[in-house]
Design a protein around this motif. Sequence first.
Motif, PDB file in Angstrom:
ATOM      1  N   ILE A   4      -1.570 -17.916   0.367  1.00 57.00           N
ATOM      2  CA  ILE A   4      -0.318 -17.169   0.289  1.00 57.00           C
ATOM      3  C   ILE A   4      -0.600 -15.723  -0.097  1.00 57.00           C
ATOM      4  O   ILE A   4      -1.446 -15.452  -0.946  1.00 57.00           O
ATOM      5  CB  ILE A   4       0.616 -17.809  -0.772  1.00 57.00           C
ATOM      6  CG1 ILE A   4       0.917 -19.267  -0.407  1.00 57.00           C
ATOM      7  CG2 ILE A   4       1.901 -16.999  -0.937  1.00 57.00           C
ATOM      8  CD1 ILE A   4       1.634 -20.045  -1.483  1.00 57.00           C
ATOM      9  N   ALA A   5       0.140 -14.819   0.529  1.00 58.51           N
ATOM     10  CA  ALA A   5       0.116 -13.414   0.118  1.00 58.51           C
ATOM     11  C   ALA A   5       1.520 -13.047  -0.342  1.00 58.51           C
ATOM     12  O   ALA A   5       2.514 -13.456   0.268  1.00 58.51           O
ATOM     13  CB  ALA A   5      -0.320 -12.511   1.263  1.00 58.51           C
ATOM     14  N   VAL A   6       1.587 -12.297  -1.424  1.00 58.40           N
ATOM     15  CA  VAL A   6       2.855 -11.784  -1.938  1.00 58.40           C
ATOM     16  C   VAL A   6       2.800 -10.266  -1.823  1.00 58.40           C
ATOM     17  O   VAL A   6       1.855  -9.644  -2.309  1.00 58.40           O
ATOM     18  CB  VAL A   6       3.092 -12.205  -3.404  1.00 58.40           C
ATOM     19  CG1 VAL A   6       4.453 -11.701  -3.896  1.00 58.40           C
ATOM     20  CG2 VAL A   6       2.990 -13.717  -3.569  1.00 58.40           C
TER      21      VAL A   6
ATOM     22  N   GLN B  46      -1.157 -18.659   5.398  1.00 48.20           N
ATOM     23  CA  GLN B  46      -0.205 -19.558   6.052  1.00 48.20           C
ATOM     24  C   GLN B  46       1.235 -19.114   5.819  1.00 48.20           C
ATOM     25  O   GLN B  46       2.125 -19.501   6.564  1.00 48.20           O
ATOM     26  CB  GLN B  46      -0.364 -20.996   5.533  1.00 48.20           C
ATOM     27  CG  GLN B  46      -1.556 -21.717   6.105  1.00 48.20           C
ATOM     28  CD  GLN B  46      -2.853 -21.277   5.464  1.00 48.20           C
ATOM     29  OE1 GLN B  46      -2.943 -21.137   4.253  1.00 48.20           O
ATOM     30  NE2 GLN B  46      -3.858 -21.032   6.279  1.00 48.20           N
ATOM     31  N   VAL B  47       1.459 -18.329   4.781  1.00 49.74           N
ATOM     32  CA  VAL B  47       2.816 -17.874   4.467  1.00 49.74           C
ATOM     33  C   VAL B  47       2.734 -16.605   3.618  1.00 49.74           C
ATOM     34  O   VAL B  47       1.780 -16.419   2.863  1.00 49.74           O
ATOM     35  CB  VAL B  47       3.624 -18.992   3.758  1.00 49.74           C
ATOM     36  CG1 VAL B  47       3.053 -19.329   2.405  1.00 49.74           C
ATOM     37  CG2 VAL B  47       5.102 -18.655   3.655  1.00 49.74           C
ATOM     38  N   LEU B  48       3.734 -15.742   3.781  1.00 48.82           N
ATOM     39  CA  LEU B  48       3.850 -14.519   2.984  1.00 48.82           C
ATOM     40  C   LEU B  48       5.193 -14.518   2.268  1.00 48.82           C
ATOM     41  O   LEU B  48       6.175 -15.077   2.777  1.00 48.82           O
ATOM     42  CB  LEU B  48       3.785 -13.273   3.866  1.00 48.82           C
ATOM     43  CG  LEU B  48       2.408 -12.775   4.280  1.00 48.82           C
ATOM     44  CD1 LEU B  48       1.769 -13.681   5.288  1.00 48.82           C
ATOM     45  CD2 LEU B  48       2.509 -11.375   4.815  1.00 48.82           C
ATOM     46  N   ILE B  49       5.223 -13.878   1.129  1.00 45.34           N
ATOM     47  CA  ILE B  49       6.461 -13.681   0.374  1.00 45.34           C
ATOM     48  C   ILE B  49       6.617 -12.180   0.167  1.00 45.34           C
ATOM     49  O   ILE B  49       5.686 -11.519  -0.297  1.00 45.34           O
ATOM     50  CB  ILE B  49       6.404 -14.380  -0.999  1.00 45.34           C
ATOM     51  CG1 ILE B  49       6.108 -15.872  -0.850  1.00 45.34           C
ATOM     52  CG2 ILE B  49       7.702 -14.147  -1.775  1.00 45.34           C
ATOM     53  CD1 ILE B  49       5.748 -16.571  -2.159  1.00 45.34           C
ATOM     54  N   THR B  50       7.779 -11.647   0.508  1.00 46.85           N
ATOM     55  CA  THR B  50       8.065 -10.245   0.227  1.00 46.85           C
ATOM     56  C   THR B  50       9.048 -10.174  -0.927  1.00 46.85           C
ATOM     57  O   THR B  50      10.007 -10.943  -0.981  1.00 46.85           O
ATOM     58  CB  THR B  50       8.654  -9.522   1.456  1.00 46.85           C
ATOM     59  OG1 THR B  50       9.867 -10.171   1.846  1.00 46.85           O
ATOM     60  CG2 THR B  50       7.671  -9.522   2.613  1.00 46.85           C
ATOM     61  N   LEU B  51       8.791  -9.265  -1.855  1.00 42.53           N
ATOM     62  CA  LEU B  51       9.683  -9.087  -3.005  1.00 42.53           C
ATOM     63  C   LEU B  51      10.070  -7.615  -3.108  1.00 42.53           C
ATOM     64  O   LEU B  51       9.202  -6.737  -3.104  1.00 42.53           O
ATOM     65  CB  LEU B  51       8.988  -9.521  -4.299  1.00 42.53           C
ATOM     66  CG  LEU B  51       8.525 -10.973  -4.377  1.00 42.53           C
ATOM     67  CD1 LEU B  51       7.761 -11.223  -5.668  1.00 42.53           C
ATOM     68  CD2 LEU B  51       9.709 -11.926  -4.255  1.00 42.53           C
ATOM     69  N   GLY B  52      11.358  -7.370  -3.193  1.00 40.88           N
ATOM     70  CA  GLY B  52      11.854  -6.007  -3.329  1.00 40.88           C
ATOM     71  C   GLY B  52      13.247  -6.013  -3.914  1.00 40.88           C
ATOM     72  O   GLY B  52      13.872  -7.067  -4.072  1.00 40.88           O
ATOM     73  N   ALA B  53      13.727  -4.828  -4.233  1.00 38.12           N
ATOM     74  CA  ALA B  53      15.087  -4.675  -4.752  1.00 38.12           C
ATOM     75  C   ALA B  53      15.644  -3.350  -4.246  1.00 38.12           C
ATOM     76  O   ALA B  53      15.074  -2.295  -4.519  1.00 38.12           O
ATOM     77  CB  ALA B  53      15.101  -4.716  -6.274  1.00 38.12           C
ATOM     78  N   VAL B  54      16.724  -3.441  -3.488  1.00 36.50           N
ATOM     79  CA  VAL B  54      17.404  -2.252  -2.991  1.00 36.50           C
ATOM     80  C   VAL B  54      18.795  -2.257  -3.612  1.00 36.50           C
ATOM     81  O   VAL B  54      19.568  -3.187  -3.395  1.00 36.50           O
ATOM     82  CB  VAL B  54      17.484  -2.238  -1.453  1.00 36.50           C
ATOM     83  CG1 VAL B  54      18.077  -0.925  -0.965  1.00 36.50           C
ATOM     84  CG2 VAL B  54      16.111  -2.472  -0.833  1.00 36.50           C
TER      85      VAL B  54
END
Length: 164
Positions: free
Chosen positions: A16-18, A78-86
């Motif tokens: 996993i990549a974040v 196999q999967v990525l997670i993106t984290l942000g706040a707008v």
Amino acid sequence: MATIEGRFTDASRLRIAVVVARFNDLVTNKLLSGCLDCLERHGIDTSVESNQLDLAWVPGSFELPIVSQSLARSGKYQVLITLGAVIRGDTPHFDVVVAEASKGIAAVSRDTGVPVIFGVLTTDTMHQALERAGIKSNLGWSYALQALEMGSLMNAIESIKSST
């Protein structure tokens, strides 16, 4: 009839990549904390020496798609997670960033076949963002669960494809 679904118990095979936006880091650090807690509790090695998890920081949510695309194309995850706040302000900038981040992240997933979890909070106020990042509940945990389920589901689909 075959029922294909992801499970939360076979996470040990996932890489996993974040990808985390640094802008609004008061919020994104809390999301990351919830995300890592969930992954660790489900068997993902979150240590610095981990070969299961990589973490990439980008300046803001607008930059999430390009880095996600590069990571997804690497074939390493196999999967990525993106984290942000707008968080909405007094100008239309909010609408531009949200639209481009969401379209870009969706395009990465479609174009590469790697699930990319959209963990970008879009709120009207900082208070709303903080509620979603830990005051009431931490959506970082939910994004991690989605990643585990999608990674497992994609592995199940690959198993079916290779057995036919």
